[in-house]
Design a protein around this motif. Structure first.
Motif, PDB file in Angstrom:
ATOM      1  N   ASP A   1       0.820  -1.202   0.000  1.00 33.90           N
ATOM      2  CA  ASP A   1       0.000   0.000   0.000  1.00 33.90           C
ATOM      3  C   ASP A   1       0.861   1.262   0.000  1.00 33.90           C
ATOM      4  N   ARG A   2       1.950   1.240   0.758  1.00 35.12           N
ATOM      5  CA  ARG A   2       2.853   2.389   0.774  1.00 35.12           C
ATOM      6  C   ARG A   2       3.602   2.537  -0.542  1.00 35.12           C
ATOM      7  N   LEU A   3       3.999   1.406  -1.118  1.00 40.96           N
ATOM      8  CA  LEU A   3       4.702   1.449  -2.398  1.00 40.96           C
ATOM      9  C   LEU A   3       3.817   2.035  -3.491  1.00 40.96           C
ATOM     10  N   ILE A   4       2.581   1.552  -3.566  1.00 38.59           N
ATOM     11  CA  ILE A   4       1.652   2.073  -4.587  1.00 38.59           C
ATOM     12  C   ILE A   4       1.363   3.550  -4.332  1.00 38.59           C
ATOM     13  N   GLY A   5       1.187   3.902  -3.053  1.00 38.49           N
ATOM     14  CA  GLY A   5       0.949   5.316  -2.724  1.00 38.49           C
ATOM     15  C   GLY A   5       2.095   6.199  -3.158  1.00 38.49           C
ATOM     16  N   LEU A   6       3.333   5.755  -2.923  1.00 35.53           N
ATOM     17  CA  LEU A   6       4.508   6.527  -3.326  1.00 35.53           C
ATOM     18  C   LEU A   6       4.565   6.693  -4.834  1.00 35.53           C
ATOM     19  N   ILE A   7       4.375   5.590  -5.571  1.00 35.30           N
ATOM     20  CA  ILE A   7       4.454   5.649  -7.035  1.00 35.30           C
ATOM     21  C   ILE A   7       3.361   6.534  -7.611  1.00 35.30           C
ATOM     22  N   LEU A   8       2.148   6.420  -7.066  1.00 33.84           N
ATOM     23  CA  LEU A   8       1.044   7.234  -7.588  1.00 33.84           C
ATOM     24  C   LEU A   8       1.231   8.713  -7.266  1.00 33.84           C
TER      25      LEU A   8
END
Length: 423
Positions: free
Chosen positions: A60-67
């Motif tokens: 969830d943090r990885l996707i949040g960072l990329i987005l």
């Protein structure tokens, strides 16, 4: 912006599109990594895999960072494209810039990098993990805030957990084994699938029924007992008094022959040499019984029903044969010896054969969720003991009862060429 030349803005826009491609490709690459191969590489010290695995601990943090990065880049690119369009074409340039930028971002910032990343996830994910880890530290507070808000929204709609699980179900693992192809030899695939099936099979499915147990009645004539020991096809033989339900124990053939060689073999010495009985409740799955054999250091046991009556006998070898196939060290009858092909293409089958062995040997499809033997299946279907020459159709297969004795169907003729699907 007026002080910046149009050419400089174009270069900046190109850089932003490259960043957009980086974020899009990184997202696809990280999400399509094979988690099991990733763990394997990480356990072997692969630094790129270790970094990627660390990032994927909190997807969830990885996707949040990329987005966050991708949206910032795309919004900034849209603003610069609008300025460039207005400088070149005036008010009409806004529409032109929007259309051109949409096409450029779609092709070069989304579809192309995501396709490349999907085809080569490791080659994209491992190098990009350097920058993603750095960005995760820089934007840590922003990512945490965004995740806090999204988590709250998810809870409002009834989603309480956003953690992911990579555990494979048995059916998924079965599919993985099937799709392994040349990576796993066919024989090994069969063994792996057999292990997965152990919990579906119970001791009743593979046991030697009580009527077929090779056993010694200690109350028989001693010469007959002596002959049984010499001719025994098994290394361990059950010893009982008059009836199987009055079992005494198991005698190891090695011990009996040693007594014979010392001329000390008698009924009393036979009883002293027997080993304690080991009982197995009917319905015990094979995977459980395999562990029980190992834990109790046993190799053979008697299957008993809820009333304590002996139903059959199971050995460690029987369970292992379910995994690796039949051994050739036993003189027991194999399914192929219970099935005799006739000149007309029909088969004469010993009705005491188990349904599982019959299906396995002949690739047939008799039901296995009821009686365990072909005799039991016929009796259940007819609800009576049939007479000889009775014909019936079971699971689409034409059957003819050839021999009946001792209230049991002994021999059956099966005609598979006339098989009709019951569906």
């Amino acid at each position: 912006m007026d002080a910046i030349s149009t050419s400089a803005l174009l270069i900046f826009l190109l850089v932003l599109i490259l960043f957009s491609a980086y974020f899009s490709g990184s997202e696809t690459a990280m999400m399509t990594l094979n988690r099991y191969r990733l763990r394997h590489l990480a356990s072997n010290g692969h630094k790129g895999a270790i970094r990627a695995l660390k990032l994927l601990e909190r997807p969830d943090r990885l996707i949040g960072l990329i987005l966050i990065g991708n949206n910032l880049v795309n919004i900034l690119a849209a603003s610069i494209a609008t300025i460039i369009g207005m400088r070149l074409w005036g008010d009409l340039g806004v529409a032109i810039a929007s259309g051109v930028l949409t096409l450029v971002v779609l092709v070069f910032g989304e579809v192309t990098p995501k396709t490349i990343a999907a085809l080569n996830p490791e080659r994209i994910a491992f190098p990009s993990s350097y920058l993603l880890i750095a960005l995760s530290k820089i934007f840590a507070y922003v990512v945490t805030s965004v995740n806090f808000i999204t988590t709250g929204i998810l809870r409002l709609v009834g989603i309480k957990s956003i953690s992911s699980s990579d555990a494979l179900s048995k059916e998924e693992l079965r599919t993985v084994v099937h799709e392994a192809g040349a990576l796993i030899p066919q024989r090994h695939q069969e063994m792996l699938l057999s292990i997965l099936d152990l919990e579906k099979v119970t001791v009743e499915d593979i046991m030697v029924p009580r009527s077929d147990i090779y056993a010694i009645n200690v109350n028989d004539d001693f010469k007959f007992i002596n002959r049984q020991v010499i001719q025994s096809p098994h290394t361990r033989v059950l010893v009982y008094r008059d009836t199987i339900d009055d079992a005494v124990g198991f005698i190891h053939l090695r011990d009996a022959l040693r007594l014979q060689s010392k001329e000390q073999f008698s009924k009393s010495s036979l009883l002293r040499a027997v080993k304690e009985l080991y009982f197995i409740p009917e319905g015990t799955p094979l995977n459980v019984q395999l562990a029980n054999f190992q834990h109790n250091k046993e190799r053979i046991g008697l299957v008993v029903d809820e009333y304590g009556d002996i139903q059959g006998l199971v050995t460690l070898e029987d369970i292992l044969e379910e995994i690796v196939g039949d051994f050739t060290t036993s003189m027991l009858a194999t399914p192929s010896e219970d099935i005799n092909v006739q000149q007309d293409g029909s088969y004469l089958v010993n009705a005491s054969i188990t349904i599982r062995d019959l299906n396995k040997e002949m690739k047939w499809d008799f039901p296995t969720d009821g009686p365990k033997t072909l005799n039991g299946l016929i009796l259940e279907y007819l609800e009576d003991i049939p007479s000889e020459n009775t014909s019936l159709r079971l699971a689409g297969y034409p059957l003819e009862v050839i021999e009946v004795a001792d209230n049991m169907v002994k021999t059956v003729r099966i005609i598979p060429q006339h098989y009709q699907s019951p569906h």
